[in-house]
Design a protein around this motif. Structure first.
Motif, mmCIF file in Angstrom:
data_model
loop_
_atom_site.group_PDB
_atom_site.id
_atom_site.type_symbol
_atom_site.label_atom_id
_atom_site.label_comp_id
_atom_site.label_asym_id
_atom_site.label_seq_id
_atom_site.Cartn_x
_atom_site.Cartn_y
_atom_site.Cartn_z
ATOM 1 N N MET A 78 0.843 -1.204 0.000
ATOM 2 C CA MET A 78 0.000 0.000 0.000
ATOM 3 C C MET A 78 0.879 1.256 0.000
ATOM 4 O O MET A 78 0.593 2.236 -0.705
ATOM 5 C CB MET A 78 -0.925 -0.025 1.216
ATOM 6 C CG MET A 78 -1.853 1.171 1.330
ATOM 7 S SD MET A 78 -3.131 0.935 2.599
ATOM 8 C CE MET A 78 -2.152 1.003 4.102
ATOM 9 N N LEU A 138 -6.429 -8.252 -11.310
ATOM 10 C CA LEU A 138 -7.729 -7.891 -11.900
ATOM 11 C C LEU A 138 -8.117 -8.886 -12.996
ATOM 12 O O LEU A 138 -9.273 -9.332 -13.059
ATOM 13 C CB LEU A 138 -7.670 -6.476 -12.493
ATOM 14 C CG LEU A 138 -7.673 -5.301 -11.501
ATOM 15 C CD1 LEU A 138 -7.261 -4.001 -12.194
ATOM 16 C CD2 LEU A 138 -9.053 -5.151 -10.848
ATOM 17 N N GLY A 180 -15.745 -4.977 -14.149
ATOM 18 C CA GLY A 180 -16.235 -4.133 -13.063
ATOM 19 C C GLY A 180 -16.343 -4.896 -11.759
ATOM 20 O O GLY A 180 -16.008 -4.380 -10.685
ATOM 21 N N THR A 181 -16.807 -6.136 -11.851
ATOM 22 C CA THR A 181 -16.935 -6.961 -10.658
ATOM 23 C C THR A 181 -15.558 -7.231 -10.061
ATOM 24 O O THR A 181 -15.357 -7.141 -8.841
ATOM 25 C CB THR A 181 -17.631 -8.294 -11.021
ATOM 26 O OG1 THR A 181 -18.870 -7.981 -11.661
ATOM 27 C CG2 THR A 181 -17.878 -9.145 -9.804
ATOM 28 N N ALA A 192 -12.928 -5.336 -10.452
ATOM 29 C CA ALA A 192 -12.413 -4.069 -9.902
ATOM 30 C C ALA A 192 -12.956 -3.840 -8.499
ATOM 31 O O ALA A 192 -12.215 -3.436 -7.593
ATOM 32 C CB ALA A 192 -12.777 -2.904 -10.822
ATOM 33 N N LEU A 193 -14.247 -4.128 -8.303
ATOM 34 C CA LEU A 193 -14.833 -3.932 -6.974
ATOM 35 C C LEU A 193 -14.210 -4.886 -5.955
ATOM 36 O O LEU A 193 -13.853 -4.493 -4.841
ATOM 37 C CB LEU A 193 -16.351 -4.118 -7.031
ATOM 38 C CG LEU A 193 -17.108 -3.943 -5.705
ATOM 39 C CD1 LEU A 193 -16.832 -2.584 -5.082
ATOM 40 C CD2 LEU A 193 -18.604 -4.114 -5.908
ATOM 41 N N VAL A 217 -11.240 -6.483 -6.077
ATOM 42 C CA VAL A 217 -9.819 -6.187 -5.837
ATOM 43 C C VAL A 217 -9.684 -4.885 -5.031
ATOM 44 O O VAL A 217 -8.878 -4.800 -4.098
ATOM 45 C CB VAL A 217 -9.031 -6.105 -7.166
ATOM 46 C CG1 VAL A 217 -7.601 -5.617 -6.938
ATOM 47 C CG2 VAL A 217 -9.015 -7.478 -7.849
ATOM 48 N N ALA A 218 -10.501 -3.869 -5.369
ATOM 49 C CA ALA A 218 -10.464 -2.621 -4.602
ATOM 50 C C ALA A 218 -10.825 -2.893 -3.140
ATOM 51 O O ALA A 218 -10.181 -2.369 -2.224
ATOM 52 C CB ALA A 218 -11.416 -1.584 -5.202
ATOM 53 N N ALA A 219 -11.834 -3.733 -2.911
ATOM 54 C CA ALA A 219 -12.277 -3.999 -1.532
ATOM 55 C C ALA A 219 -11.198 -4.744 -0.742
ATOM 56 O O ALA A 219 -10.938 -4.410 0.427
ATOM 57 C CB ALA A 219 -13.579 -4.784 -1.541
ATOM 58 N N ASP A 230 -7.955 -4.794 -1.452
ATOM 59 C CA ASP A 230 -6.837 -3.847 -1.287
ATOM 60 C C ASP A 230 -7.157 -2.838 -0.183
ATOM 61 O O ASP A 230 -6.306 -2.531 0.659
ATOM 62 C CB ASP A 230 -6.598 -3.039 -2.581
ATOM 63 C CG ASP A 230 -5.740 -3.767 -3.604
ATOM 64 O OD1 ASP A 230 -5.365 -4.933 -3.360
ATOM 65 O OD2 ASP A 230 -5.439 -3.173 -4.657
ATOM 66 N N GLY A 231 -8.369 -2.302 -0.212
ATOM 67 C CA GLY A 231 -8.745 -1.249 0.732
ATOM 68 C C GLY A 231 -8.856 -1.741 2.158
ATOM 69 O O GLY A 231 -8.734 -0.952 3.108
ATOM 70 N N ALA A 232 -9.062 -3.045 2.319
ATOM 71 C CA ALA A 232 -9.083 -3.620 3.662
ATOM 72 C C ALA A 232 -7.729 -3.448 4.342
ATOM 73 O O ALA A 232 -7.636 -3.419 5.577
ATOM 74 C CB ALA A 232 -9.449 -5.104 3.588
ATOM 75 N N GLY A 262 -5.891 -0.830 4.616
ATOM 76 C CA GLY A 262 -5.858 0.375 5.442
ATOM 77 C C GLY A 262 -6.676 0.227 6.713
ATOM 78 O O GLY A 262 -6.143 0.318 7.822
ATOM 79 N N LEU A 293 -18.196 -9.872 1.641
ATOM 80 C CA LEU A 293 -17.683 -10.317 0.341
ATOM 81 C C LEU A 293 -18.431 -11.556 -0.119
ATOM 82 O O LEU A 293 -18.763 -11.699 -1.299
ATOM 83 C CB LEU A 293 -16.176 -10.604 0.432
ATOM 84 C CG LEU A 293 -15.259 -9.379 0.376
ATOM 85 C CD1 LEU A 293 -13.820 -9.776 0.716
ATOM 86 C CD2 LEU A 293 -15.300 -8.731 -1.006
#
Lengths: 196, 196
Positions: B108, B132, B155-156, B158-159, B161-163, B165-167, B169, B186
């Motif tokens: 990150m 992705l 798109g699915t 992306a959501l 992987v973003a979620a 990844d964002g976990a 933080g 999830l």
């Protein structure tokens, strides 16, 4: 000086300067000289109110929490479905918003320092906890009003906040051009929460 | 020396040392002395193969991409629904996995440096693009087999992987204890993808 004792106008000035300089330079390369260069304050003026660079960043994070509240309050939508869609759209930063993108990337960098930095940890945790609570509140309202299925508000909020935070890396920092798809998938996710 | 010319065994040794030291110290405080301390290589030995610290980190990112492939290949589940659930569970790091948590937090931090650092940008973009694509492939298989609704695989992915990844933080760096809720949400999201 403890942040509570700093006059609000002075804190807002320092926070705005930190915001602009963080967006431009990131955390590792941030110096108080750069913060001063982005404001009408001298370095001595910055240190008059704050003892360390991290305390200035903490002031920025406190102000950012307040700004987010104001922005979310300004969302006109009252019903939980429209409000959740608007909150998702707001939290997902558009790569074209240069300064806001820079701020999100810098906050991601601050998050990476949180395990080793108590001041940053405390203020980032307060900010992210607040965002989670706001989103969970909207979901809980929707569940209570029968607009959403009986989903767990905290878990739903965690997924939405994680997804919009995580977009910072793949979309803003790397520019992988997943923005439109991500925005559409978030709306599709909100669709999936709707009660039958 | 270009990374392609480094003997694979040497690259793997450097990458493993970078991984351990990044997990422990993060990027900003990483020195080649610390990388050497985590390996059977001297600093001179590290510089024999790589000209800069960032090239050593790039070697780690290349190795990490390969390891992720091996880990995802090892997931036994063949049908798209079970496979997508397993991929989500794998990408969402448990805060109790200390070294892996440290690696995710360090990645990150690297992501936050990507806009200012071409070497990191190139290798991180390749890694995240690959994740992705892998996730989108599983979703596309599911749509093709009629297991999932006609969702957009990119798109699915992306959501998801973003979620995950964002976990990093909110869950790993800040310890806001949203892990179980996030894991459940999830799975609930995967439920929502299922065809009627």
């Amino acid at each position: 000086m403890s942040d509570d004792e700093v006059p609000p106008a002075a804190r807002a000035r320092v926070a705005a300067a930190v915001r602009t300089s963080l967006a431009k330079h990131g955390y590792a390369r941030l110096t108080t000289a750069k913060v001063a260069a982005e404001s009408d304050l001298s370095e001595a003026g910055l240190y008059y109110h704050y003892d360390t660079k991290d305390e200035m960043i903490a002031a920025f994070l406190t102000e950012a929490r307040g700004s987010l509240d104001a922005e979310l309050d300004a969302l006109a939508e009252a019903d939980p479905e429209a409000r959740l869609r608007a909150v998702c759209n707001h939290l997902l930063v558009d790569p074209d918003e240069t300064e806001r993108s820079g701020v999100y990337v810098a906050v991601m960098e601050l998050l990476a320092h949180a395990p080793h930095n108590e001041t940053l940890h405390e203020h980032l945790a307060a900010m992210e906890r607040h965002v989670l609570d706001v989103v969970a509140g909207v979901v809980a309202d929707g569940v209570e009003q029968g607009v959403f299925r009986e989903v767990d508000p905290e878990g739903t909020a965690a997924l939405l906040v994680a997804a919009t935070d995580g977009a910072t890396g793949i979309d803003l920092a790397l520019g992988l051009e997943v923005h439109d798809e991500l925005r559409a998938s978030l709306q599709d996710y909100v669709d999936s929460l709707l009660a039958d």
